[in-house]
Design a protein around this motif. Structure first.
Motif, PDB file in Angstrom:
ATOM      1  N   VAL A  12     -24.127  -9.863-111.816  1.00 41.56           N
ATOM      2  CA  VAL A  12     -22.852 -10.307-111.270  1.00 41.56           C
ATOM      3  C   VAL A  12     -21.819  -9.186-111.244  1.00 41.56           C
ATOM      4  CG1 VAL A  12     -21.001 -12.011-111.527  1.00 41.56           C
ATOM      5  CG2 VAL A  12     -23.332 -12.612-112.205  1.00 41.56           C
ATOM      6  N   CYS A  13     -21.124  -9.071-110.102  1.00 40.23           N
ATOM      7  CA  CYS A  13     -19.949  -8.209-109.968  1.00 40.23           C
ATOM      8  C   CYS A  13     -18.850  -9.035-109.296  1.00 40.23           C
ATOM      9  CB  CYS A  13     -20.266  -6.924-109.207  1.00 40.23           C
ATOM     10  SG  CYS A  13     -20.649  -7.126-107.452  1.00 40.23           S
ATOM     11  N   MET A  14     -17.891  -8.396-108.693  1.00 40.62           N
ATOM     12  CA  MET A  14     -16.771  -9.143-108.107  1.00 40.62           C
ATOM     13  C   MET A  14     -17.115  -9.811-106.779  1.00 40.62           C
ATOM     14  SD  MET A  14     -13.489  -6.798-109.032  1.00 40.62           S
ATOM     15  CE  MET A  14     -12.372  -7.864-108.162  1.00 40.62           C
ATOM     16  N   GLY A  15     -17.516  -9.014-105.798  1.00 38.36           N
ATOM     17  CA  GLY A  15     -17.715  -9.549-104.459  1.00 38.36           C
ATOM     18  C   GLY A  15     -19.148  -9.698-104.012  1.00 38.36           C
ATOM     19  N   ASN A  16     -20.085  -9.153-104.801  1.00 43.47           N
ATOM     20  CA  ASN A  16     -21.511  -9.246-104.514  1.00 43.47           C
ATOM     21  C   ASN A  16     -21.918  -8.522-103.235  1.00 43.47           C
ATOM     22  OD1 ASN A  16     -24.005 -11.710-103.797  1.00 43.47           O
ATOM     23  ND2 ASN A  16     -24.185 -10.114-105.306  1.00 43.47           N
ATOM     24  N   ILE A  17     -21.267  -7.392-102.968  1.00 47.90           N
ATOM     25  CA  ILE A  17     -21.695  -6.580-101.825  1.00 47.90           C
ATOM     26  C   ILE A  17     -21.986  -5.131-102.201  1.00 47.90           C
ATOM     27  CG2 ILE A  17     -20.611  -8.008-100.051  1.00 47.90           C
ATOM     28  CD1 ILE A  17     -18.373  -5.814 -99.923  1.00 47.90           C
ATOM     29  N   CYS A  18     -21.684  -4.717-103.435  1.00 52.79           N
ATOM     30  CA  CYS A  18     -21.931  -3.327-103.846  1.00 52.79           C
ATOM     31  C   CYS A  18     -22.805  -3.253-105.097  1.00 52.79           C
ATOM     32  CB  CYS A  18     -20.619  -2.592-104.132  1.00 52.79           C
ATOM     33  SG  CYS A  18     -19.497  -2.410-102.757  1.00 52.79           S
ATOM     34  N   ARG A  19     -22.163  -3.369-106.244  1.00 56.61           N
ATOM     35  CA  ARG A  19     -22.841  -3.113-107.517  1.00 56.61           C
ATOM     36  C   ARG A  19     -23.954  -4.099-107.837  1.00 56.61           C
ATOM     37  NH1 ARG A  19     -17.778  -3.162-111.382  1.00 56.61           N
ATOM     38  NH2 ARG A  19     -17.185  -4.785-109.892  1.00 56.61           N
ATOM     39  N   SER A  20     -23.637  -5.392-107.834  1.00 50.26           N
ATOM     40  CA  SER A  20     -24.668  -6.361-108.259  1.00 50.26           C
ATOM     41  C   SER A  20     -25.859  -6.421-107.308  1.00 50.26           C
ATOM     42  CB  SER A  20     -24.066  -7.744-108.510  1.00 50.26           C
ATOM     43  OG  SER A  20     -23.456  -8.284-107.381  1.00 50.26           O
ATOM     44  N   PRO A  21     -25.660  -6.338-105.986  1.00 47.74           N
ATOM     45  CA  PRO A  21     -26.868  -6.339-105.159  1.00 47.74           C
ATOM     46  C   PRO A  21     -27.680  -5.052-105.306  1.00 47.74           C
ATOM     47  CG  PRO A  21     -24.907  -6.218-103.782  1.00 47.74           C
ATOM     48  CD  PRO A  21     -24.446  -6.465-105.175  1.00 47.74           C
ATOM     49  N   MET A  22     -26.997  -3.928-105.559  1.00 54.27           N
ATOM     50  CA  MET A  22     -27.741  -2.692-105.816  1.00 54.27           C
ATOM     51  C   MET A  22     -28.576  -2.863-107.079  1.00 54.27           C
ATOM     52  SD  MET A  22     -24.974   0.296-104.836  1.00 54.27           S
ATOM     53  CE  MET A  22     -26.123   1.684-104.939  1.00 54.27           C
ATOM     54  N   ALA A  23     -27.971  -3.436-108.118  1.00 58.12           N
ATOM     55  CA  ALA A  23     -28.695  -3.658-109.369  1.00 58.12           C
ATOM     56  C   ALA A  23     -29.831  -4.655-109.185  1.00 58.12           C
ATOM     57  CB  ALA A  23     -27.722  -4.137-110.444  1.00 58.12           C
ATOM     58  N   GLU A  24     -29.599  -5.679-108.378  1.00 56.87           N
ATOM     59  CA  GLU A  24     -30.646  -6.667-108.095  1.00 56.87           C
ATOM     60  C   GLU A  24     -31.873  -5.993-107.493  1.00 56.87           C
ATOM     61  OE1 GLU A  24     -31.480 -10.311-104.941  1.00 56.87           O
ATOM     62  OE2 GLU A  24     -29.423  -9.637-105.251  1.00 56.87           O
ATOM     63  N   VAL A  25     -31.652  -5.165-106.484  1.00 54.54           N
ATOM     64  CA  VAL A  25     -32.756  -4.496-105.785  1.00 54.54           C
ATOM     65  C   VAL A  25     -33.492  -3.542-106.730  1.00 54.54           C
ATOM     66  CG1 VAL A  25     -33.250  -2.822-103.949  1.00 54.54           C
ATOM     67  CG2 VAL A  25     -31.723  -4.745-103.499  1.00 54.54           C
ATOM     68  N   VAL A  26     -32.745  -2.762-107.493  1.00 54.51           N
ATOM     69  CA  VAL A  26     -33.350  -1.790-108.410  1.00 54.51           C
ATOM     70  C   VAL A  26     -34.110  -2.504-109.529  1.00 54.51           C
ATOM     71  CG1 VAL A  26     -32.837   0.004-110.124  1.00 54.51           C
ATOM     72  CG2 VAL A  26     -31.713   0.049-107.884  1.00 54.51           C
ATOM     73  N   LEU A  27     -33.502  -3.527-110.112  1.00 56.00           N
ATOM     74  CA  LEU A  27     -34.153  -4.241-111.205  1.00 56.00           C
ATOM     75  C   LEU A  27     -35.410  -4.950-110.716  1.00 56.00           C
ATOM     76  CD1 LEU A  27     -34.241  -5.088-114.132  1.00 56.00           C
ATOM     77  CD2 LEU A  27     -32.644  -6.939-113.576  1.00 56.00           C
ATOM     78  N   ARG A  28     -35.353  -5.540-109.553  1.00 61.43           N
ATOM     79  CA  ARG A  28     -36.539  -6.206-108.998  1.00 61.43           C
ATOM     80  C   ARG A  28     -37.688  -5.202-108.853  1.00 61.43           C
ATOM     81  NH1 ARG A  28     -34.606  -8.463-104.415  1.00 61.43           N
ATOM     82  NH2 ARG A  28     -33.956 -10.311-105.562  1.00 61.43           N
ATOM     83  N   LYS A  29     -37.394  -4.035-108.312  1.00 63.03           N
ATOM     84  CA  LYS A  29     -38.418  -2.987-108.126  1.00 63.03           C
ATOM     85  C   LYS A  29     -38.945  -2.508-109.478  1.00 63.03           C
ATOM     86  CE  LYS A  29     -40.456   0.496-105.766  1.00 63.03           C
ATOM     87  NZ  LYS A  29     -41.506   0.905-106.686  1.00 63.03           N
ATOM     88  N   THR A  30     -38.050  -2.329-110.436  1.00 57.35           N
ATOM     89  CA  THR A  30     -38.458  -1.885-111.775  1.00 57.35           C
ATOM     90  C   THR A  30     -39.398  -2.904-112.409  1.00 57.35           C
ATOM     91  OG1 THR A  30     -36.360  -0.702-112.036  1.00 57.35           O
ATOM     92  CG2 THR A  30     -37.591  -1.180-114.053  1.00 57.35           C
ATOM     93  N   LEU A  31     -39.082  -4.165-112.285  1.00 52.65           N
ATOM     94  CA  LEU A  31     -39.937  -5.224-112.830  1.00 52.65           C
ATOM     95  C   LEU A  31     -41.279  -5.283-112.116  1.00 52.65           C
ATOM     96  CD1 LEU A  31     -37.123  -7.846-113.281  1.00 52.65           C
ATOM     97  CD2 LEU A  31     -38.503  -6.881-115.146  1.00 52.65           C
ATOM     98  N   GLU A  32     -41.265  -5.108-110.794  1.00 52.33           N
ATOM     99  CA  GLU A  32     -42.523  -5.074-110.039  1.00 52.33           C
ATOM    100  C   GLU A  32     -43.391  -3.915-110.514  1.00 52.33           C
ATOM    101  OE1 GLU A  32     -41.360  -4.969-105.928  1.00 52.33           O
ATOM    102  OE2 GLU A  32     -40.685  -7.059-105.959  1.00 52.33           O
ATOM    103  N   ASP A  33     -42.774  -2.744-110.700  1.00 55.36           N
ATOM    104  CA  ASP A  33     -43.514  -1.561-111.152  1.00 55.36           C
ATOM    105  C   ASP A  33     -44.122  -1.761-112.536  1.00 55.36           C
ATOM    106  OD1 ASP A  33     -42.814  -0.345-108.778  1.00 55.36           O
ATOM    107  OD2 ASP A  33     -41.324   1.006-109.667  1.00 55.36           O
ATOM    108  N   ARG A  34     -43.496  -2.601-113.361  1.00 60.06           N
ATOM    109  CA  ARG A  34     -44.003  -2.897-114.707  1.00 60.06           C
ATOM    110  C   ARG A  34     -44.989  -4.071-114.691  1.00 60.06           C
ATOM    111  NH1 ARG A  34     -41.480  -2.634-119.635  1.00 60.06           N
ATOM    112  NH2 ARG A  34     -40.398  -0.679-119.983  1.00 60.06           N
ATOM    113  N   GLY A  35     -45.292  -4.618-113.522  1.00 60.10           N
ATOM    114  CA  GLY A  35     -46.224  -5.734-113.427  1.00 60.10           C
ATOM    115  C   GLY A  35     -45.613  -7.076-113.780  1.00 60.10           C
ATOM    116  N   LEU A  36     -44.284  -7.174-113.747  1.00 58.17           N
ATOM    117  CA  LEU A  36     -43.603  -8.418-114.105  1.00 58.17           C
ATOM    118  C   LEU A  36     -42.991  -9.134-112.906  1.00 58.17           C
ATOM    119  CD1 LEU A  36     -41.756  -7.096-117.289  1.00 58.17           C
ATOM    120  CD2 LEU A  36     -43.804  -8.552-117.214  1.00 58.17           C
ATOM    121  N   GLY A  37     -43.192  -8.602-111.728  1.00 61.76           N
ATOM    122  CA  GLY A  37     -42.560  -9.153-110.536  1.00 61.76           C
ATOM    123  C   GLY A  37     -42.893 -10.594-110.247  1.00 61.76           C
TER     124      GLY A  37
END
Length: 161
Positions: A12-37
């Motif tokens: 979560v961030c303020m408007g959901n167009i910069c920080r939090s969606p960037m983190a969402e995309v990166v975290l999703r990829k990181t979890l996929e790479d660890r086999g947790l996707g």
């Protein structure tokens, strides 16, 4: 995978167009790479609703794409009180968003700062809002998010076993 529960995360961030969606995309990829996707879902939202339905900021999309991520399907949403029951982990980009999230409910809720999972970050470290700056701010956000994403993934892996 019958019987396996899905662990749910909201960033979560303020408007959901910069920080939090960037983190969402990166975290999703990181979890996929660890086999947790397949065991973890990652979503994002804003504490404010003024961008609801909008795509990610073009600068955020550009920086993500330059580093091999795809944020093109993102649409901004606003976090609401009833969402606390939907998630196992709520991660905020800064202390203001932590405070706003806690004001949404009278219940004691656990909201963590995203960067608290980066062992190199000082206590209370935040992800700064790049919205009113140039591309360098979005590069900084990506670097900070990537640094913390591994720690978040490790925390989740420990939680789900």
């Amino acid at each position: 995978m019958m019987g396996v529960m899905t662990y749910r995360v909201c960033v979560v961030c303020m408007g959901n167009i910069c920080r939090s969606p960037m983190a969402e995309v990166v975290l999703r990829k990181t979890l996929e790479d660890r086999g947790l996707g397949d065991r973890v879902t990652v979503e994002s939202a804003g504490t404010g609703g003024w961008h609801a339905g909008d795509p990610m900021d073009e600068r955020a999309l550009r920086i993500l794409a330059q580093h091999g991520y795809d944020g093109s399907v993102h649409r901004a949403r606003q976090f609401t009180r009833d969402w606390f029951d939907r998630y196992d982990l709520v991660l905020a980009m800064d202390r203001d968003n932590v405070a706003t999230l806690r004001r949404l409910t009278s219940e004691e809720v656990e909201v963590e700062l995203f960067r608290s999972f980066d062992p190199a970050a000082p206590e209370g470290a935040e992800v700064p809002d790049p919205y009113y700056g140039g591309l360098e701010g979005f590069e900084e956000v990506l670097a900070l998010v990537e640094a913390a994403a591994e720690g978040v993934a490790k925390h989740i892996a420990d939680e789900i076993g």
